[in-house]
Every structure is written in C-alpha cells, then in structure tokens.
Design a protein around this motif. Structure first.
Motif, mmCIF file in Angstrom:
data_model
loop_
_atom_site.group_PDB
_atom_site.id
_atom_site.type_symbol
_atom_site.label_atom_id
_atom_site.label_comp_id
_atom_site.label_asym_id
_atom_site.label_seq_id
_atom_site.Cartn_x
_atom_site.Cartn_y
_atom_site.Cartn_z
ATOM 1 N N SER A 117 0.822 -1.209 0.000
ATOM 2 C CA SER A 117 0.000 0.000 0.000
ATOM 3 C C SER A 117 0.854 1.255 0.000
ATOM 4 C CB SER A 117 -0.886 0.031 1.246
ATOM 5 O OG SER A 117 -1.764 -1.051 1.238
ATOM 6 N N HIS A 138 -0.299 -2.126 -6.974
ATOM 7 C CA HIS A 138 -1.154 -1.876 -5.804
ATOM 8 C C HIS A 138 -2.631 -1.949 -6.182
ATOM 9 C CE1 HIS A 138 -3.181 0.989 -2.861
ATOM 10 N NE2 HIS A 138 -2.863 -0.078 -2.168
ATOM 11 N N ASP A 185 -3.633 5.964 -2.023
ATOM 12 C CA ASP A 185 -3.575 5.865 -0.566
ATOM 13 C C ASP A 185 -3.218 7.194 0.092
ATOM 14 O OD1 ASP A 185 -4.558 3.377 -0.352
ATOM 15 O OD2 ASP A 185 -2.644 2.359 -0.063
HETATM 16 C C1 LIG Z 1 -5.947 0.835 4.083
HETATM 17 N N1 LIG Z 1 -5.076 0.532 2.928
HETATM 18 C C2 LIG Z 1 -3.985 1.472 2.956
HETATM 19 C C3 LIG Z 1 -4.589 -0.830 3.104
HETATM 20 C C4 LIG Z 1 -5.934 0.669 1.748
HETATM 21 C C5 LIG Z 1 -5.352 0.317 0.430
HETATM 22 O O1 LIG Z 1 -4.173 0.134 0.236
HETATM 23 C C6 LIG Z 1 -6.261 0.291 -0.751
HETATM 24 C C7 LIG Z 1 -7.728 0.016 -0.499
HETATM 25 O O2 LIG Z 1 -8.230 -1.014 -0.957
HETATM 26 O O3 LIG Z 1 -8.394 0.855 0.108
#
Ligand SMILES: C[N+](C)(C)CC(=O)CC(=O)[O-]
Ligand SMILES: NC(=O)C1=CN([C@@H]2O[C@H](COP(=O)(O)OP(=O)(O)OC[C@H]3O[C@@H](n4cnc5c(N)ncnc54)[C@H](O)[C@@H]3O)[C@@H](O)[C@H]2O)C=CC1
Length: 477
Positions: A117, A138, A185
């Motif tokens: 992320s 990602h 993010d």
């Molecule tokens: C909360 N998060 C940082 C793990 C979110 C993401 O990386 C992407 C998402 O699916 O929201």
C-alpha cells in the motif's frame, strides 16, 4: 489455442485471496503459498464471493475458470509462474525476505508485483538479485471487482505488467514517479486522518461520517472523480471560477491534516464501539457480500452509461464476445452469459422483464449473422420485434450460467420468426422459451419493407437451411 498462464500468489490473506480470484476467474491457473494453516479455507471464502459477483459484471460468455492449487513451499509456488504477486504483511523486512526467496526460484522473465500500500519500488528492491524485476502493483479491495491498479517501477517491466492486467479486465495506471503510498492511498490517508479527528473531537460518529460519504460525494467520486466534479461545481466558468471561489478556503482552518491524532486505547475503543453499533449486526463475510452486490449493481449501471468503470467493462465484453455462429444448418447458439444481481427480484429469482432482455440479445445475434448489423442499421434499415411469446418454465437464479439455442422458424421477405430456448448450462435444464416475430423496417418511413442486397440473400439461405431441421423439442411437447 493460447496456453494457460500461471500466477503465483504469495500471501493468501484479504488481498492475496482477491488476486487469486481475479486471475482464476479470468482463466489463469493459480498457485497460492502462505504459511497460515487456514489459508485454503480463507481463500475459498474469498473465491466464493468472487464467483457470485465478478462473472455477473459480464454480458457475454466468461472465460473458463483456471485451476487452483496450494503449494507446500514458496519455491514450488513460483517455479514456473508467469506472474508472481507478493501480498505478504506490510512490513519491509518480511517483504525483503519473500523477494529474496522468490528470485532464488522463479523464472528470470517472470513479473513480480507487490501489493504494497505504501512502500516505494526502490525500497522493495533493496538487496534484490534482479531489482528491475520487482514493481508495485497496488490493488484495491476487493481485487476481483475493483479494476484500478497502481503500477510503479522500471518502465519496461510495468509496461509488460500493464498488458497482462489489461487482459484480466483491470485498469492499470502507471505512476509517473515513485512516492510513499503511491497516489490513491495518499487521498485515503487524508480522509482517514480527518475522520479520526472528527470522531476524537466528538463532531461525528462513524455512522455519520459514512453517511456523508455514501449519500453524497462518494457517489460523485465513483463516476467522475475529483477534478471533473469540481469543474462542474465552478458553474459555467468551470475550474477557474471554482479555484477563485474556493481557493482562499485552503488557508482557512478547514482541515487538521497537518497533524495526526494519537491512536490511544481510548480513541481506538471509541471508534471500534461506534463501528460495532453501526455494523456489528452483520458478520464480515455478510458485509463483503453486501458490498460486492452493491458494487456489481453500480458498475452495471455505469455499463449502461458506457462511462468510467462501465466503459472498461464494455471493452472487456467486446474482447470476450464469442464469434457469430457460422453453421446455418443446425440450431444456432446465440447467447451465453451469467445472471447478474440486478436481474433478481423480490421473489429471489430472475425478474420476468429480464427474459425479454435475454431473448432480445439472442435476436440481435441472428440479425448480425445475416448482416443486419450496426452499419446496416446506420444505412436506415433494421428489424423491429413485434411480438414475444415467452413461457417461463423453470426458475432462473443469481449466478446461473445460461445459454440460448435459437431456431429460425420462418425467414421470408419482411418476416423473421425465431424460436429461442433458454437453457441452464450446468444441468441442461430448460428455463424459458420465446416465440419471437421480427419485421424488417425502414427507419426512415418507420414502416415495413423488404430486406435488401446481402441481407436478403443471407436471410433467405438461413431460412431455407433451418426449415429442414426438426421442430425444437419444447415446441412439440
Ligand atoms: C488501508 N489501505 C492502505 C490498506 C488501503 C489500500 O491500500 C487500498 C484500499 O483497498 O483501500
Ligand atoms: N487490506 C487492504 O485493504 C489492502 C492491503 N494491501 C496490501 O496487501 C498486502 C497484504 O495485505 P492484506 O492481504 O490486507 O494482509 P493479510 O493480513 O490479510 O494477509 C497477509 C497474509 O500473508 C501471509 N504471510 C505472512 N508471512 C508470509 C510469508 N513469509 N510468505 C507468504 N505469506 C505470508 C499471512 O499468513 C497472511 O495470510 C500488504 O502489503 C498491504 O499493504 C493493498 C491494498 C489494500
């Protein structure tokens, strides 16, 4: 025939399970490696959710599902893989160990994506045997439904990765420069921080914050994003007026983003208790299914508008569309598809109006076969359906794979009479039939007229060939 590709999924948690489902349901074979003894059950549950939602986004035949296997070691998982997706916990030391083991056993031309992320490719690549092989891919949860993927890494590698992701119905975005937390993010972090402050300061509850998103700007974002939405908010003068009007607010105290609330036990309890009060009546799996059904319904609505995620789905359907039937001396296989969530009604089965849609789509295939295609229609000639006699024989349910077999009963002059049988593919059960009459028309006069040129020749040949077939069994019963 193209050879089946293999994806190795390293870490089969929330995101790894989603990747496994995305690849499998797009016809890839998948091998999962995860030390968690419960991994098969967990991936199985994600896959069950994906099977009931992803195919329902398609209006054409979906690819045949690939084979799933659980490896006993990471080395075994990655050995022959074309794509390796690392989805281990968000800790750089764990990721470095995993990449070292992957690179010791994988093909040198394999693509190695990381679901991270927030880590930059340069951080992930530290100490790697072949740094250029590792890149950020990602995804967003649920990976099997949400198309966007942020790709960050060496240009040549991410371009190869983009091609693969295009092929499995995703929307890869190559990020121009590496940065902590990529693009999306950074927004999510900003919104999350602000929300934490609002709760800590007693301004709003988790429920109230979710409501301002889902009843308001969240819906705008899902179809237009931020800048297109704000351009409209600037009125006729667009973005320039928007900035002139709201620019000064940026220096007013409208945000606490420059600071982070401390996640004390007290604040954590407050958030978790509010979240339990808001959503505790549903299990996480139930919430996942509610989310997935809503996402499918929203994305299908965007398909009808050919906009945003809907435009992408239409392009994927065009790629997966089967060729038109060519053999005219046997019943015609005119349609094959999965029944989606938004076709269900309060009786828990497919609503009667949707059978009309299925038979209309099957009729279109016969039109296209004889050359009454979009070009012919643009020339001012077409067919109108003047009657559909539908018999509902067995119930059709969410996720059923169906196909339509069509016979031409009459194709003479202006008249085209078709008989469609809608069949559940898994057990060959007849679900419905439709006796359909179409008349050839001029789109200028809006009156019937004889077909012309090649369409006349082809429709006559089709009618003659089909007249030699025995009547469909369901007509004789
Ligand atoms: C909360 N998060 C940082 C793990 C979110 C993401 O990386 C992407 C998402 O699916 O929201
Ligand atoms: N959860 C989310 O919303 C999103 C997470 N991500 C990223 O995806 C990655 C995985 O996150 P989640 O799936 O949420 O975590 P998770 O905790 O659900 O799953 C991680 C899995 O990795 C396994 N694992 C631990 N060590 C391993 C090893 N050495 N080899 C193989 N597997 C190992 C664990 O057993 C677990 O099943 C992280 O980098 C995260 O930042 C990306 C997008 C969204």
């Amino acid at each position: 025939m193209s050879e089946t590709k293999t994806a190795a999924i390293i870490g089969g948690g929330v995101i790894g399970g989603g990747w496994a489902a995305r690849f499998l349901l797009n016809g890839w074979d998948v091998v999962v490696s995860d030390p968690d003894p419960e991994v098969e059950r967990k991936v199985g549950e994600v896959l069950a959710n994906a099977r009931r939602s992803l195919p329902a986004l398609s209006d054409v035949t979906v690819p045949k599902e690939g084979k799933l296997r659980f490896a006993t070691s990471l080395a075994e998982a990655v050995a022959g893989a074309d794509w390796i997706q690392e989805s281990a916990p968000e800790r750089l030391d764990i990721k470095h160990k995993v990449f070292a083991e992957i690179q010791a056993h994988c093909r040198t031309d394999a693509l190695i994506g990381s679901s991270t992320s927030g880590f930059k490719p340069s951080e992930l690549q530290q100490g790697a045997a072949r740094p250029e092989q590792i890149f950020v891919a990602h995804p967003f949860n649920p990976v099997y439904l949400l198309p966007v993927i942020e790709l960050v890494g060496v240009q040549q590698t991410v371009e190869r990765a983009k091609e693969v992701l295009d092929g499995i119905g995703m929307k890869p975005l190559i990020v121009r420069k590496e940065i902590d937390a990529h693009i999306a993010d950074r927004f999510l972090e900003a919104v999350w921080r602000e929300a934490l402050w609002l709760i800590k300061d007693g301004i709003a509850t988790t429920q109230e914050i979710d409501d301002v998103i889902r009843f308001g700007f969240g819906m705008r974002w899902a179809q237009m994003g931020l800048f297109e939405t704000y351009r409209i908010a600037g009125g006729e003068a667009g973005m320039r007026h928007f900035i002139a009007q709201f620019g000064p607010c940026l220096s007013w105290p409208w945000t606490k983003l420059m600071d982070v609330p401390e996640l004390t036990a007290e604040l954590t309890d407050m958030i978790a208790d509010q979240s339990d009060a808001q959503s505790g009546m549903h299990s996480i799996r139930e919430l996942e299914r509610i989310r997935d059904d809503n996402l499918v319904a929203m994305m299908r609505a965007l398909k009808g508008r050919n906009w945003g995620a809907g435009e992408l789905l239409n392009a994927q359907d065009a790629r997966n569309k089967p060729p038109l039937p060519t053999a005219i001396d046997k019943p015609l296989e005119t349609l094959s598809r999965v029944i989606p969530i938004d076709w269900m009604d309060y009786n828990g089965h497919m609503n009667e109006s949707r059978y009309g849609q299925v038979f209309s789509d099957a009729g279109d295939v016969v039109m296209h076969m004889v050359g009454a295609d979009p070009d012919y229609i643009a020339s001012g000639l077409s067919y109108f359906t003047v009657s559909n006699e539908i018999s509902y024989i067995n119930e059709t349910h969410l996720g059923d794979v169906i196909h339509v077999r069509t016979q031409v009963l009459e194709a003479r002059g202006k008249k085209l009479r078709l008989y469609h049988e809608m069949i559940r593919t898994t057990d060959d059960e007849l679900l419905a039939t439709c006796n359909q009459l179409l008349l050839h028309v001029s789109l200028e006069t809006r009156r019937t007229c004889e077909p012309e040129g090649e369409v006349l020749e082809r429709i006559t040949a089709l009618g003659e060939a089909q007249s030699k077939l025995p009547k469909p069994a369901s007509m004789r019963d």
